[in-house]
Design a protein around this motif. Structure first.
Motif, PDB file in Angstrom:
ATOM      1  N   GLY A  48      -1.828  -1.884  -7.488  1.00  0.00           N
ATOM      2  CA  GLY A  48      -1.365  -0.669  -6.837  1.00  0.00           C
ATOM      3  C   GLY A  48      -2.443   0.393  -6.826  1.00  0.00           C
ATOM      4  O   GLY A  48      -3.587   0.163  -7.236  1.00  0.00           O
ATOM      5  N   PHE A 108      -3.008   4.976  -7.082  1.00  0.00           N
ATOM      6  CA  PHE A 108      -2.468   6.314  -7.293  1.00  0.00           C
ATOM      7  C   PHE A 108      -3.498   7.297  -6.760  1.00  0.00           C
ATOM      8  O   PHE A 108      -4.664   7.270  -7.174  1.00  0.00           O
ATOM      9  CB  PHE A 108      -2.198   6.569  -8.783  1.00  0.00           C
ATOM     10  N   THR A 109      -3.100   8.165  -5.839  1.00  0.00           N
ATOM     11  CA  THR A 109      -4.044   9.048  -5.159  1.00  0.00           C
ATOM     12  C   THR A 109      -3.818  10.514  -5.499  1.00  0.00           C
ATOM     13  O   THR A 109      -2.802  10.873  -6.125  1.00  0.00           O
ATOM     14  CB  THR A 109      -3.930   8.882  -3.634  1.00  0.00           C
ATOM     15  N   ASP A 114      -0.560  11.584  -4.226  1.00  0.00           N
ATOM     16  CA  ASP A 114       0.558  11.194  -5.103  1.00  0.00           C
ATOM     17  C   ASP A 114       0.681  12.171  -6.269  1.00  0.00           C
ATOM     18  O   ASP A 114       1.790  12.523  -6.699  1.00  0.00           O
ATOM     19  CB  ASP A 114       0.336   9.780  -5.639  1.00  0.00           C
ATOM     20  N   MET A 154       2.336   4.285  -9.706  1.00  0.00           N
ATOM     21  CA  MET A 154       1.478   3.660  -8.692  1.00  0.00           C
ATOM     22  C   MET A 154       2.273   3.257  -7.447  1.00  0.00           C
ATOM     23  O   MET A 154       3.481   3.010  -7.501  1.00  0.00           O
ATOM     24  CB  MET A 154       0.792   2.417  -9.267  1.00  0.00           C
ATOM     25  N   LYS A 155       1.559   3.197  -6.324  1.00  0.00           N
ATOM     26  CA  LYS A 155       2.126   2.677  -5.089  1.00  0.00           C
ATOM     27  C   LYS A 155       1.681   1.235  -4.944  1.00  0.00           C
ATOM     28  O   LYS A 155       0.479   0.933  -5.027  1.00  0.00           O
ATOM     29  CB  LYS A 155       1.616   3.474  -3.885  1.00  0.00           C
ATOM     30  N   LYS A 156       2.622   0.343  -4.721  1.00  0.00           N
ATOM     31  CA  LYS A 156       2.288  -1.055  -4.546  1.00  0.00           C
ATOM     32  C   LYS A 156       1.823  -1.330  -3.113  1.00  0.00           C
ATOM     33  O   LYS A 156       2.153  -0.585  -2.197  1.00  0.00           O
ATOM     34  CB  LYS A 156       3.499  -1.934  -4.878  1.00  0.00           C
ATOM     35  N   PRO A 168      -1.340  -1.405  -1.604  1.00  0.00           N
ATOM     36  CA  PRO A 168      -2.263  -0.481  -0.928  1.00  0.00           C
ATOM     37  C   PRO A 168      -3.008  -1.174   0.208  1.00  0.00           C
ATOM     38  O   PRO A 168      -3.112  -2.397   0.238  1.00  0.00           O
ATOM     39  CB  PRO A 168      -3.224  -0.073  -2.054  1.00  0.00           C
TER      40      PRO A 168
END
Length: 329
Positions: free
Chosen positions: A251, A253-254, A257, A277-279, A281
């Motif tokens: 994932g 994380f920005t 985010d 986290m975003k899965k 990407p």
């Protein structure tokens, strides 16, 4: 009284329009005259094992230099040789494997005509681009390209204007015909122009620009929020990549985010990377063109793309700033 004081703006515009009309008419009349001789010229060049040697004096010489450059950049090896210098040694640059493209509106340039018999004795094919089909140049040539114009755009009918425009356009027409016959593509053009915008777009790959190794901000699933923030700050890419023990991407994380997380009011200290986290990407391969990464960013409205291999192992990352610095966008 100065010349500037006598300047008539309306007359200047009228003269300019007249010049453009004359030159436009010259080009319009040039097209229907193209036929078998043009095809023969193109065939001669395609069969050439060496280079197209372009020659011309005066304004025709200036046009010839441009034609040689256009041919060379579109897949036809070419160079310009000055007729005056050719008569004093530079003719040694011309070989029997070459084709000569000689330009002269009158067809009676002394410097050019002086070397034509030598070229004939060498057996070098000659393509003439001239406005006079019965000229000395035309009589020495294997193929004659008719570049005649009805009148010059110069009001004195002296300065080469419409005639050089016709030569330039005819040279472009030949280059385009040859480009098409060779199957010349954008990628081929880019290789001839590595420093240009097209060259950068078609020759620059993601692997050439991506951040890799220690420059990548990465953390494990169980990394605490503070550890993740330190990694993001240290690597200055505006994101942290979450990976497993084998460096497989799990994932991301920005900075965006983080902003949304702060606005939500959650207790950040208790969070781990796996919680935020975003899965899935956006990813790209290292061998892809950098311009493809730019298109992906634009479509997805993101500023960073991860670079992975076939097993989804993290290889690098490329940002919009990397693309801008390389002038890909």
């Amino acid at each position: 009284m100065t010349e500037a004081a006598n300047f008539d703006a309306a007359r200047a515009v009228a003269m300019a329009r007249q010049a453009l009309q004359i030159e436009a008419r010259a080009l319009t009349e040039l097209g229907p005259r193209l036929g078998d001789e043009f095809a023969r010229a193109a065939r001669l060049v395609l069969d050439c094992k060496g280079r197209v040697v372009v020659m011309g004096m005066g304004k025709s010489g200036h046009v010839g230099r441009k034609i040689a450059a256009t041919l060379a950049s579109t897949g036809t090896p070419a160079m310009f040789v000055h007729p005056g210098e050719a008569a004093h040694g530079d003719l040694g640059m011309v070989t029997t494997r070459d084709v000569v493209l000689a330009l002269s509106n009158s067809g009676e340039s002394d410097e050019l005509n002086a070397i034509l018999p030598v070229l004939r004795r060498l057996g070098v094919p000659i393509i003439a681009m001239t406005g006079r089909a019965e000229s000395s140049l035309a009589n020495h040539a294997d193929v004659v390209l008719d570049s005649a114009v009805a009148e010059e755009a110069c009001p004195l009918k002296l300065a080469p204007t419409a005639s050089t425009t016709a030569q330039m356009a005819l040279g472009d027409a030949l280059a385009v015909a040859l480009l098409d016959a060779r199957g010349f593509r954008e990628e081929d053009f880019a290789r001839s122009h590595p420093g240009g915008a097209l060259g950068r777009k078609l020759l620059t790959h993601v692997r050439d620009l991506m951040r890799s190794g220690d420059a990548l901000p990465r953390v494990g699933l169980d990394a605490g929020f503070t550890e993740m923030m330190r990694e993001m700050s240290a690597k200055a890419l505006g994101a942290a990549v979450i990976v497993d023990a084998a460096d497989k991407v799990l994932g991301i994380f920005t900075d965006g985010d983080l902003r949304r997380l702060v606005e939500s009011g959650r207790d950040l200290r208790s969070l781990q990377a796996t919680d935020v986290m975003k899965k899935g990407p956006r990813t790209i391969r290292a061998e892809a063109l950098a311009v493809d990464a730019a298109e992906l960013m634009e479509t997805a409205r993101i500023t960073l793309v991860l670079v992975v291999d076939e097993q989804n192992t993290l290889q690098g990352a490329i940002s919009i700033n990397d693309l801008m610095s390389a002038k890909v966008i």
